[in-house]
Design a protein around this motif. Sequence first.
Motif, PDB file in Angstrom:
ATOM      1  N   ASN A  44       0.752  -1.356   0.084  1.00  0.00           N
ATOM      2  CA  ASN A  44      -0.096  -0.043  -0.084  1.00  0.00           C
ATOM      3  C   ASN A  44       0.859   1.074  -0.068  1.00  0.00           C
ATOM      4  OD1 ASN A  44       0.929  -0.887   2.418  1.00  0.00           O
ATOM      5  ND2 ASN A  44      -0.926  -0.192   3.569  1.00  0.00           N
ATOM      6  N   THR A  45       2.321   1.169   0.155  1.00  0.00           N
ATOM      7  CA  THR A  45       3.035   2.425  -0.068  1.00  0.00           C
ATOM      8  C   THR A  45       4.024   2.307  -1.144  1.00  0.00           C
ATOM      9  OG1 THR A  45       4.296   1.394   1.672  1.00  0.00           O
ATOM     10  CG2 THR A  45       2.592   2.894   2.313  1.00  0.00           C
ATOM     11  N   THR A  46       4.433   1.414  -1.590  1.00  0.00           N
ATOM     12  CA  THR A  46       5.371   1.155  -2.730  1.00  0.00           C
ATOM     13  C   THR A  46       5.058   2.077  -3.973  1.00  0.00           C
ATOM     14  OG1 THR A  46       6.756  -0.468  -3.959  1.00  0.00           O
ATOM     15  CG2 THR A  46       4.400  -0.974  -3.962  1.00  0.00           C
ATOM     16  N   PRO A  47       5.696   2.541  -4.556  1.00  0.00           N
ATOM     17  CA  PRO A  47       5.267   3.416  -5.887  1.00  0.00           C
ATOM     18  C   PRO A  47       5.252   2.488  -7.060  1.00  0.00           C
ATOM     19  CG  PRO A  47       7.906   3.629  -5.330  1.00  0.00           C
ATOM     20  CD  PRO A  47       7.341   2.744  -4.346  1.00  0.00           C
ATOM     21  N   HIS A  48       5.788   1.192  -7.367  1.00  0.00           N
ATOM     22  CA  HIS A  48       5.614   0.467  -8.376  1.00  0.00           C
ATOM     23  C   HIS A  48       5.940  -1.021  -8.019  1.00  0.00           C
ATOM     24  CE1 HIS A  48       6.548  -1.187 -12.342  1.00  0.00           C
ATOM     25  NE2 HIS A  48       5.817  -0.182 -12.816  1.00  0.00           N
ATOM     26  N   PRO A  49       5.324  -1.927  -8.484  1.00  0.00           N
ATOM     27  CA  PRO A  49       5.504  -3.536  -8.253  1.00  0.00           C
ATOM     28  C   PRO A  49       7.172  -3.973  -8.302  1.00  0.00           C
ATOM     29  CG  PRO A  49       3.598  -3.211  -9.553  1.00  0.00           C
ATOM     30  CD  PRO A  49       4.343  -1.927  -9.499  1.00  0.00           C
ATOM     31  N   LEU A  50       7.819  -3.262  -9.436  1.00  0.00           N
ATOM     32  CA  LEU A  50       9.245  -3.594  -9.597  1.00  0.00           C
ATOM     33  C   LEU A  50       9.890  -3.072  -8.284  1.00  0.00           C
ATOM     34  CD1 LEU A  50       9.928  -3.086 -13.405  1.00  0.00           C
ATOM     35  CD2 LEU A  50       9.513  -5.169 -12.243  1.00  0.00           C
ATOM     36  N   ILE A  83      -2.072  -1.542   8.373  1.00  0.00           N
ATOM     37  CA  ILE A  83      -2.725  -0.100   8.913  1.00  0.00           C
ATOM     38  C   ILE A  83      -4.265  -0.242   8.553  1.00  0.00           C
ATOM     39  CG2 ILE A  83      -0.542   1.046   8.959  1.00  0.00           C
ATOM     40  CD1 ILE A  83      -1.543   2.398   6.350  1.00  0.00           C
ATOM     41  N   HIS A  84      -4.991   0.679   9.294  1.00  0.00           N
ATOM     42  CA  HIS A  84      -6.444   0.894   9.099  1.00  0.00           C
ATOM     43  C   HIS A  84      -6.288   1.866   7.873  1.00  0.00           C
ATOM     44  CE1 HIS A  84     -10.815   1.659   9.565  1.00  0.00           C
ATOM     45  NE2 HIS A  84     -10.675   0.676  10.378  1.00  0.00           N
ATOM     46  N   PRO A  85      -7.347   1.463   6.653  1.00  0.00           N
ATOM     47  CA  PRO A  85      -7.215   2.489   5.643  1.00  0.00           C
ATOM     48  C   PRO A  85      -7.953   3.759   5.780  1.00  0.00           C
ATOM     49  CG  PRO A  85      -8.744   0.554   5.260  1.00  0.00           C
ATOM     50  CD  PRO A  85      -8.009   0.294   6.618  1.00  0.00           C
ATOM     51  N   THR A  86      -8.818   3.914   6.729  1.00  0.00           N
ATOM     52  CA  THR A  86      -9.805   4.882   6.696  1.00  0.00           C
ATOM     53  C   THR A  86      -8.942   6.346   7.019  1.00  0.00           C
ATOM     54  OG1 THR A  86     -11.338   3.735   7.951  1.00  0.00           O
ATOM     55  CG2 THR A  86     -11.728   6.062   8.144  1.00  0.00           C
ATOM     56  N   PRO A  87      -8.130   6.452   7.962  1.00  0.00           N
ATOM     57  CA  PRO A  87      -7.298   7.777   7.874  1.00  0.00           C
ATOM     58  C   PRO A  87      -6.468   8.143   6.641  1.00  0.00           C
ATOM     59  CG  PRO A  87      -6.851   6.553  10.112  1.00  0.00           C
ATOM     60  CD  PRO A  87      -7.633   5.462   8.924  1.00  0.00           C
ATOM     61  N   VAL A  88      -5.985   7.189   5.996  1.00  0.00           N
ATOM     62  CA  VAL A  88      -5.399   7.328   4.857  1.00  0.00           C
ATOM     63  C   VAL A  88      -6.380   7.902   3.788  1.00  0.00           C
ATOM     64  CG1 VAL A  88      -4.002   5.982   2.916  1.00  0.00           C
ATOM     65  CG2 VAL A  88      -3.531   5.628   5.173  1.00  0.00           C
ATOM     66  N   GLY A 128      -1.069   9.894   7.590  1.00  0.00           N
ATOM     67  CA  GLY A 128      -1.978   8.931   7.712  1.00  0.00           C
ATOM     68  C   GLY A 128      -1.403   7.559   7.934  1.00  0.00           C
ATOM     69  N   VAL A 129      -0.227   7.392   7.664  1.00  0.00           N
ATOM     70  CA  VAL A 129       0.567   6.125   7.819  1.00  0.00           C
ATOM     71  C   VAL A 129       1.504   5.998   8.995  1.00  0.00           C
ATOM     72  CG1 VAL A 129       2.074   4.250   6.692  1.00  0.00           C
ATOM     73  CG2 VAL A 129       0.349   5.582   5.210  1.00  0.00           C
ATOM     74  N   LEU A 130       2.339   7.077   9.111  1.00  0.00           N
ATOM     75  CA  LEU A 130       3.331   7.099  10.156  1.00  0.00           C
ATOM     76  C   LEU A 130       2.828   6.902  11.420  1.00  0.00           C
ATOM     77  CD1 LEU A 130       6.335   7.060  10.296  1.00  0.00           C
ATOM     78  CD2 LEU A 130       6.301   9.597  10.358  1.00  0.00           C
ATOM     79  N   PRO A 131       1.794   7.938  11.831  1.00  0.00           N
ATOM     80  CA  PRO A 131       1.307   7.786  13.290  1.00  0.00           C
ATOM     81  C   PRO A 131       0.924   6.397  13.568  1.00  0.00           C
ATOM     82  CG  PRO A 131       0.403   9.639  11.999  1.00  0.00           C
ATOM     83  CD  PRO A 131       1.080   8.834  11.134  1.00  0.00           C
ATOM     84  N   GLN A 132       0.310   5.697  12.590  1.00  0.00           N
ATOM     85  CA  GLN A 132       0.055   4.151  13.015  1.00  0.00           C
ATOM     86  C   GLN A 132       0.764   3.238  13.190  1.00  0.00           C
ATOM     87  OE1 GLN A 132      -3.883   2.894  10.739  1.00  0.00           O
ATOM     88  NE2 GLN A 132      -3.433   4.537   9.649  1.00  0.00           N
ATOM     89  N   ILE A 133       1.958   3.334  12.615  1.00  0.00           N
ATOM     90  CA  ILE A 133       2.967   2.462  12.702  1.00  0.00           C
ATOM     91  C   ILE A 133       4.236   2.780  13.717  1.00  0.00           C
ATOM     92  CG2 ILE A 133       2.698   1.733  10.242  1.00  0.00           C
ATOM     93  CD1 ILE A 133       5.458   3.012   9.835  1.00  0.00           C
ATOM     94  N   LEU A 134       4.112   3.836  14.139  1.00  0.00           N
ATOM     95  CA  LEU A 134       5.219   4.321  15.072  1.00  0.00           C
ATOM     96  C   LEU A 134       5.394   3.320  16.463  1.00  0.00           C
ATOM     97  CD1 LEU A 134       5.244   8.140  15.166  1.00  0.00           C
ATOM     98  CD2 LEU A 134       7.016   6.608  14.185  1.00  0.00           C
TER      99      LEU A 134
END
Length: 271
Positions: free
Chosen positions: A108-114, A172-177, A194-200
């Motif tokens: 959910n955060t990678t810019p590209h599959p490669l 992570i929960h997708p709602t904040p994102v 959206g992402v960083l506070p959830q994983i800290l």
Amino acid sequence: MPVSTTAQGTPVWRLRTTRAQWLGYLGWLIGITLFLLCWKVISDNTMWVFVEDAGRQGSNLISRMLPPQWDYAHRLWKPMWDTLNIATLGTLLGIAMAFPVAFLAARNTTPHPLVRSAALFVIVSSRSINSLIWAMLLVTILGPGVLAGIIAIALRSIGFIGKLLYEAIEEIHPTPVEAISATGAGRMQVMSYGVLPQILPAFAGISVYRWDINIRESTVLGLVGAGGIGLQLNAAINTLAWSQVSVIFVMIFATVLVSEWISARVRHTII
């Protein structure tokens, strides 16, 4: 007969078919055959005369380690400090490298599959090689010393931290994102708010846990010349100074206990 339950929790008995029974028997037969085959290979390559004498040799070795040579302890403070520095600096360096790799590896955060494939390759490569092997390679390249140990710990930590962290990012929960994205925020803003506070909390716990593991691993890196108390342990074993070896064991054990207590307290505080 196997039993399953319905959606309401009512047990439903089903008679196992003949085919399923035979497949179960075949699975047991294959498992037992593999076990006996492995045991035969191990038995053929084991010198049982040494195994029979192991108890006497072990008790003899323990008797030579007692009493510990406590006056040797004052020579171990600097090597133990080097060991702690190897673990701490190696962990920090590993965190710095694993943090962006984890974001690149998460779906959910990678810019590209490669890019994700390349990040996963880095994580798998790091986890595939033990820190002791990293240390052997780095001692050959950089020469013996603490620097080789620090980099070895860092390279090993990338895979551990990166794997657990990218899994936390994917959960992570997708709602904040979605809410932040709906405001027109950019990619970095979504990451930051959206992402960083959830994983800290998970990130902090993973980092402290890895530091605790690295203290244990850094105690043996000196066996291959990567600095720390392992150098003294290797020297004491090579000179058969078993009373000094027992002092080193006691100091390593005490250090690991303290690091475990600190790690547990920090994780409890954070989580």
